[in-house]
Design an enzyme around this catalytic site. Structure first.
Site, PDB file in Angstrom:
ATOM      1  N   GLU A  48       4.368  -5.251   7.304  1.00 36.53           N
ATOM      2  CA  GLU A  48       3.539  -4.225   7.947  1.00 36.53           C
ATOM      3  C   GLU A  48       3.922  -3.978   9.403  1.00 36.53           C
ATOM      4  OE1 GLU A  48       2.459  -6.620   5.943  1.00 36.53           O
ATOM      5  OE2 GLU A  48       0.916  -5.855   4.583  1.00 36.53           O
ATOM      6  N   GLU A  55      -0.042  -9.471  -1.010  1.00 40.06           N
ATOM      7  CA  GLU A  55      -1.467  -9.829  -0.873  1.00 40.06           C
ATOM      8  C   GLU A  55      -2.164  -9.816  -2.232  1.00 40.06           C
ATOM      9  OE1 GLU A  55      -1.862  -6.795   2.154  1.00 40.06           O
ATOM     10  OE2 GLU A  55      -2.596  -8.266   3.584  1.00 40.06           O
ATOM     11  N   GLY A 107       0.803  -5.188   0.761  1.00 38.41           N
ATOM     12  CA  GLY A 107      -0.321  -5.291  -0.172  1.00 38.41           C
ATOM     13  C   GLY A 107       0.089  -5.873  -1.514  1.00 38.41           C
ATOM     14  N   ALA A 115       0.858  -1.188   0.000  1.00 41.70           N
ATOM     15  CA  ALA A 115       0.000   0.000   0.000  1.00 41.70           C
ATOM     16  C   ALA A 115       0.890   1.231   0.000  1.00 41.70           C
ATOM     17  CB  ALA A 115      -0.871  -0.013   1.253  1.00 41.70           C
TER      18      ALA A 115
HETATM   19  C1  LIG Z   1      -2.068  -3.378   2.407  1.00 39.73           C
HETATM   20  C2  LIG Z   1      -1.666  -2.902   3.722  1.00 39.73           C
HETATM   21  C3  LIG Z   1      -2.699  -2.930   4.715  1.00 39.73           C
HETATM   22  C4  LIG Z   1      -0.473  -2.453   4.061  1.00 39.73           C
HETATM   23  C5  LIG Z   1       0.731  -2.314   3.299  1.00 39.73           C
HETATM   24  O1  LIG Z   1       0.948  -2.805   2.226  1.00 39.73           O
HETATM   25  S1  LIG Z   1       1.829  -1.325   4.096  1.00 39.73           S
HETATM   26  C6  LIG Z   1       3.241  -1.320   3.022  1.00 39.73           C
HETATM   27  C7  LIG Z   1       4.083  -2.516   3.183  1.00 39.73           C
HETATM   28  N1  LIG Z   1       5.284  -2.367   2.411  1.00 39.73           N
HETATM   29  C8  LIG Z   1       6.431  -1.922   2.912  1.00 39.73           C
HETATM   30  O2  LIG Z   1       6.545  -1.628   4.113  1.00 39.73           O
HETATM   31  C9  LIG Z   1       7.580  -1.786   1.947  1.00 39.73           C
HETATM   32  C10 LIG Z   1       8.070  -0.340   1.869  1.00 39.73           C
HETATM   33  N2  LIG Z   1       9.191  -0.213   0.977  1.00 39.73           N
HETATM   34  C11 LIG Z   1      10.433  -0.624   1.262  1.00 39.73           C
HETATM   35  O3  LIG Z   1      10.697  -1.229   2.270  1.00 39.73           O
HETATM   36  C12 LIG Z   1      11.511  -0.301   0.284  1.00 39.73           C
HETATM   37  O4  LIG Z   1      11.071   0.757  -0.530  1.00 39.73           O
HETATM   38  C13 LIG Z   1      11.883  -1.485  -0.648  1.00 39.73           C
HETATM   39  C14 LIG Z   1      12.557  -2.590   0.177  1.00 39.73           C
HETATM   40  C15 LIG Z   1      10.688  -2.045  -1.390  1.00 39.73           C
HETATM   41  C16 LIG Z   1      12.902  -0.982  -1.721  1.00 39.73           C
HETATM   42  O5  LIG Z   1      13.990  -0.346  -1.096  1.00 39.73           O
HETATM   43  P1  LIG Z   1      14.996   0.574  -1.954  1.00 39.73           P
HETATM   44  O6  LIG Z   1      16.014   1.099  -1.013  1.00 39.73           O
HETATM   45  O7  LIG Z   1      15.471  -0.198  -3.142  1.00 39.73           O
HETATM   46  O8  LIG Z   1      14.076   1.733  -2.557  1.00 39.73           O
HETATM   47  P2  LIG Z   1      13.459   2.995  -1.774  1.00 39.73           P
HETATM   48  O9  LIG Z   1      14.376   4.152  -1.924  1.00 39.73           O
HETATM   49  O10 LIG Z   1      13.052   2.634  -0.417  1.00 39.73           O
HETATM   50  O11 LIG Z   1      12.120   3.247  -2.618  1.00 39.73           O
HETATM   51  C17 LIG Z   1      12.093   3.974  -3.843  1.00 39.73           C
HETATM   52  C18 LIG Z   1      10.939   4.941  -3.786  1.00 39.73           C
HETATM   53  O12 LIG Z   1       9.727   4.197  -3.673  1.00 39.73           O
HETATM   54  C19 LIG Z   1       8.997   4.657  -2.517  1.00 39.73           C
HETATM   55  N3  LIG Z   1       8.247   3.541  -1.933  1.00 39.73           N
HETATM   56  C20 LIG Z   1       8.631   2.278  -1.800  1.00 39.73           C
HETATM   57  N4  LIG Z   1       7.674   1.560  -1.217  1.00 39.73           N
HETATM   58  C21 LIG Z   1       6.652   2.401  -0.966  1.00 39.73           C
HETATM   59  C22 LIG Z   1       5.363   2.242  -0.367  1.00 39.73           C
HETATM   60  N5  LIG Z   1       4.929   1.056   0.065  1.00 39.73           N
HETATM   61  N6  LIG Z   1       4.600   3.336  -0.268  1.00 39.73           N
HETATM   62  C23 LIG Z   1       5.001   4.529  -0.725  1.00 39.73           C
HETATM   63  N7  LIG Z   1       6.212   4.739  -1.322  1.00 39.73           N
HETATM   64  C24 LIG Z   1       7.013   3.679  -1.423  1.00 39.73           C
HETATM   65  C25 LIG Z   1      10.075   5.148  -1.574  1.00 39.73           C
HETATM   66  O13 LIG Z   1       9.526   6.020  -0.619  1.00 39.73           O
HETATM   67  C26 LIG Z   1      11.002   5.848  -2.544  1.00 39.73           C
HETATM   68  O14 LIG Z   1      10.435   7.084  -2.913  1.00 39.73           O
HETATM   69  P3  LIG Z   1      11.293   8.453  -2.769  1.00 39.73           P
HETATM   70  O15 LIG Z   1      12.451   8.238  -3.692  1.00 39.73           O
HETATM   71  O16 LIG Z   1      10.339   9.504  -3.229  1.00 39.73           O
HETATM   72  O17 LIG Z   1      11.688   8.550  -1.368  1.00 39.73           O
END
Ligand SMILES: CC(C)=CC(=O)SCCNC(=O)CCNC(=O)[C@H](O)C(C)(C)COP(=O)(O)OP(=O)(O)OC[C@H]1O[C@@H](n2cnc3c(N)ncnc32)[C@H](O)[C@@H]1OP(=O)(O)O
Length: 258
Positions: free
Chosen positions: A132, A112, A109, A65
């Site tokens: 999460e 999922e 998500g 998400a």
């Molecule tokens: C469905 C429900 C109820 C809940 C959920 O799904 S909660 C979300 C669960 N997912 C996560 O916690 C994963 C979050 N992301 C990460 O841990 C990392 O981004 C990664 C491991 C997937 C990749 O790491 P990496 O270092 O290669 O890349 P980043 O610099 O971290 O990411 C690039 C760019 O994408 C944005 N990003 C990544 N994931 C999300 C996300 N889930 N939501 C919003 N944005 C996301 C990240 O912020 C970055 O953006 P910026 O360059 O603008 O900072």
């Protein structure tokens, strides 16, 4: 139909949907999910389409998400709008089989969503997880339930409680994915698999999908009874006569989808 966050195209009888938010690792924001629902139903309603492939990018199927979009939501917000369930489960409502072709991250998500598809083909680069807990919440789109059914309680519990990711090999070993393919061949393999399914009798494919899904939702005895009724119903189809005649006559069947 034009979309901002997904790409759609048809390849013969296969509908291909590519999640396309590369700068945010295909994070599943509201707009993306709305577009995905529209595209999925459009393919499902199209009689020319016999299977759908859902994929992301090399780096990420979807990283979950959109955390930045949901972080400020209050309990009242998520409760009132029935957040997650309302839009996110459209993929589970289709008759047409949907293959998730996963490369890179399928987290939260994203994992999922992949699990809501009918089966998952994984690139050797795929990584699955329910992280999460690391951001102060729990899976909300079926993760605790579907992951447990796929991989069993122990591994699901460990993944949900620690946020540990598993790679493609561990995912295949534990039954989360059907097969692993080299990343460079993922899309072609998924499309080939989808074309194979799309070439079978459409109503028989729908029956096979419906009966298999029933295994998750009912008792063994009920499921077997349900399967038997659909099996009987398949004998009312011209395609059953054609399929068995073709076998006996040592030729390829010519299914008419009726
Ligand atoms: C469905 C429900 C109820 C809940 C959920 O799904 S909660 C979300 C669960 N997912 C996560 O916690 C994963 C979050 N992301 C990460 O841990 C990392 O981004 C990664 C491991 C997937 C990749 O790491 P990496 O270092 O290669 O890349 P980043 O610099 O971290 O990411 C690039 C760019 O994408 C944005 N990003 C990544 N994931 C999300 C996300 N889930 N939501 C919003 N944005 C996301 C990240 O912020 C970055 O953006 P910026 O360059 O603008 O900072």
């Amino acid at each position: 139909m034009s979309f901002d966050m997904i790409l759609t195209e048809t390849r013969g009888a296969v509908g291909l949907i590519t999640l396309n938010r590369p700068k945010a690792m295909n994070a599943l924001c509201d707009q993306l999910y709305t577009e995905l629902g529209v595209a999925l139903h459009a393919f499902d309603d199209d009689p020319a389409i016999g299977c759908i492939v859902l994929t992301g990018s090399e780096k990420a199927f979807a990283a979950g998400a959109d955390i930045k979009e949901i972080q400020a939501k209050t309990f009242q917000d998520v409760y009132a709008e029935e957040f997650i369930t309302k839009k996110w489960e459209e993929v589970t409502k289709l008759r047409t089989p949907v293959i998730a072709a996963v490369a890179g991250y399928a987290l939260g998500g994203g994992c999922e969503l992949a699990m809501m598809c009918d089966f998952i083909l994984a690139a050797d680069t795929a990584k699955f997880g329910q992280p999460e807990i690391t951001i102060g919440t729990i899976p909300g789109a079926g993760g605790t339930q579907r992951l447990t059914r796929f991989v069993g309680k122990s591994k699901a519990m460990e993944m949900v409680l620690t946020g540990r990711m598993i790679d493609a090999v561990e995912a295949e070993r534990s039954g989360l994915v059907s097969r692993i393919v080299p990343a460079a061949e993922l899309l072609e393999d998924a499309l080939r698999t989808a074309e194979k399914i799309a070439a079978f009798s459409r109503p028989v494919v729908y029956m096979a999908k419906e009966a298999t899904n029933r295994a998750y939702e009912t008792t063994l005895a009920e499921g077997v009874r349900f399967e038997r009724r659909l099996f009987h119903a398949s004998f009312a189809l011209e395609d059953q006569k054609e399929g068995m005649a073709a076998f006996a006559e040592k030729r390829k069947p010519n299914f008419k989808n009726r």
